[in-house]
Design a protein around this motif. Structure first.
Motif, PDB file in Angstrom:
ATOM      1  N   UNK A   9       0.828  -1.208   0.000  1.00 39.88           N
ATOM      2  CA  UNK A   9       0.000   0.000   0.000  1.00 39.88           C
ATOM      3  C   UNK A   9       0.861   1.256   0.000  1.00 39.88           C
ATOM      4  N   UNK A  10       1.941   1.243   0.763  1.00 34.67           N
ATOM      5  CA  UNK A  10       2.860   2.386   0.771  1.00 34.67           C
ATOM      6  C   UNK A  10       3.454   2.614  -0.618  1.00 34.67           C
ATOM      7  N   UNK A  11       3.809   1.532  -1.274  1.00 33.67           N
ATOM      8  CA  UNK A  11       4.387   1.637  -2.614  1.00 33.67           C
ATOM      9  C   UNK A  11       3.374   2.203  -3.602  1.00 33.67           C
ATOM     10  N   UNK A  12       2.134   1.713  -3.526  1.00 32.85           N
ATOM     11  CA  UNK A  12       1.094   2.228  -4.421  1.00 32.85           C
ATOM     12  C   UNK A  12       0.792   3.700  -4.140  1.00 32.85           C
ATOM     13  N   UNK A  13       0.848   4.099  -2.875  1.00 33.54           N
ATOM     14  CA  UNK A  13       0.659   5.514  -2.542  1.00 33.54           C
ATOM     15  C   UNK A  13       1.746   6.374  -3.175  1.00 33.54           C
ATOM     16  N   UNK A  14       2.973   5.887  -3.100  1.00 31.96           N
ATOM     17  CA  UNK A  14       4.106   6.635  -3.676  1.00 31.96           C
ATOM     18  C   UNK A  14       3.958   6.773  -5.186  1.00 31.96           C
TER      19      UNK A  14
END
Length: 257
Positions: A9-14
């Motif tokens: 999820x953090x990666x997709x947010x970035x």
């Protein structure tokens, strides 16, 4: 899986933040490989580098496979697979059917995946032991088996014999035929809006994230012969179906191609 779900999820947010800023803005576009139509932009590279940097910070011992830049090989059983913009041609043309694909593999098998469409702010997540969700709400593939909808990104992804097989499949059992969509079509299959996606000339970063998402929604993803897809066994052909009955009919038609 919680720590990996948190990271994905953090990666997709970035990636989403970068892509929303760049969408429908001036891009640096170039060709890669031998085909002029195979394009890459400066944003593909920017997203990929940002995601790799974050993965290496959180799990420095994990492998990384990436589309546009050099990956990383270790002895870990875990491998992250990144496609920063699946559907670069759509992104370049200002269409919102492109996606960021991120997968986690264990011993070559996809165990977690995300499809993120940052403009529509749609995010599908699926994984081993998980029911697939779209923005945290469960989705499932279509149960119906008669009025079938088929999609593929482009006829240019098939060679002559493959295109003949695809046409036979589409004309034999499908009432609605659709071109375009890239990975977004697989997301639509997971959500029950498409029944078959049949494609060729794909790489592992095109499909790895999609497998746990579709299977977690009740669908089936294999190669054209019905064999499972993993890092070691992938012949660049993909057949994704909404349920076992549709899958059996499609596989029978594609048999021998």
């Amino acid at each position: 899986m919680k720590k990996y779900i948190k990271l994905i999820n953090q990666l997709a947010n970035k990636s989403g933040r970068i892509l929303r800023k760049a969408f429908r803005r001036t891009l640096i576009i170039s060709s890669k490989g031998r085909m002029p139509s195979n394009t890459v932009t400066n944003i593909d590279v920017s997203v990929e580098l940002a995601l790799k940097k974050w993965i290496e910070r959180k799990f420095p011992d994990h492998n990384i496979i990436s589309e546009e830049t050099k990956g990383k090989k270790t002895k870990s059983p875990y491998t992250w697979v990144i496609d920063p913009i699946d559907g670069t041609s759509a992104f370049v043309c200002g269409k919102h059917t492109f996606c960021t694909l991120i997968a986690l593999l264990k011993n070559g098998k996809p165990i977690l995946g995300v499809i993120d469409q940052p403009i529509l702010r749609e995010r599908w997540i699926g994984g081993d032991g998980l029911k697939t969700t779209l923005n945290k709400r469960k989705v499932r593939t279509a149960k119906q088996t008669k009025i079938l909808r088929i999609s593929a990104t482009t006829p240019w992804m098939f060679n002559y014999h493959e295109l003949s097989a695809y046409r036979l499949l589409a004309e034999s059992i499908c009432t609605t035929k659709n071109w375009g969509g890239d990975a977004y079509s697989y997301a639509m299959l997971a959500s029950g809006h498409i029944d078959i996606v049949c494609e060729s000339d794909l790489k592992i970063y095109d499909i790895a994230a999609l497998i746990p998402i579709i299977t977690g929604a009740g669908g089936i993803v294999t190669d054209w012969s019905g064999k499972p897809i993993d890092l070691k066994h992938f012949n660049h052909r993909v057949l994704a179906c909404s349920n076992s009955i549709v899958f059996a009919r499609a596989k029978k038609i594609l048999k021998g191609h």
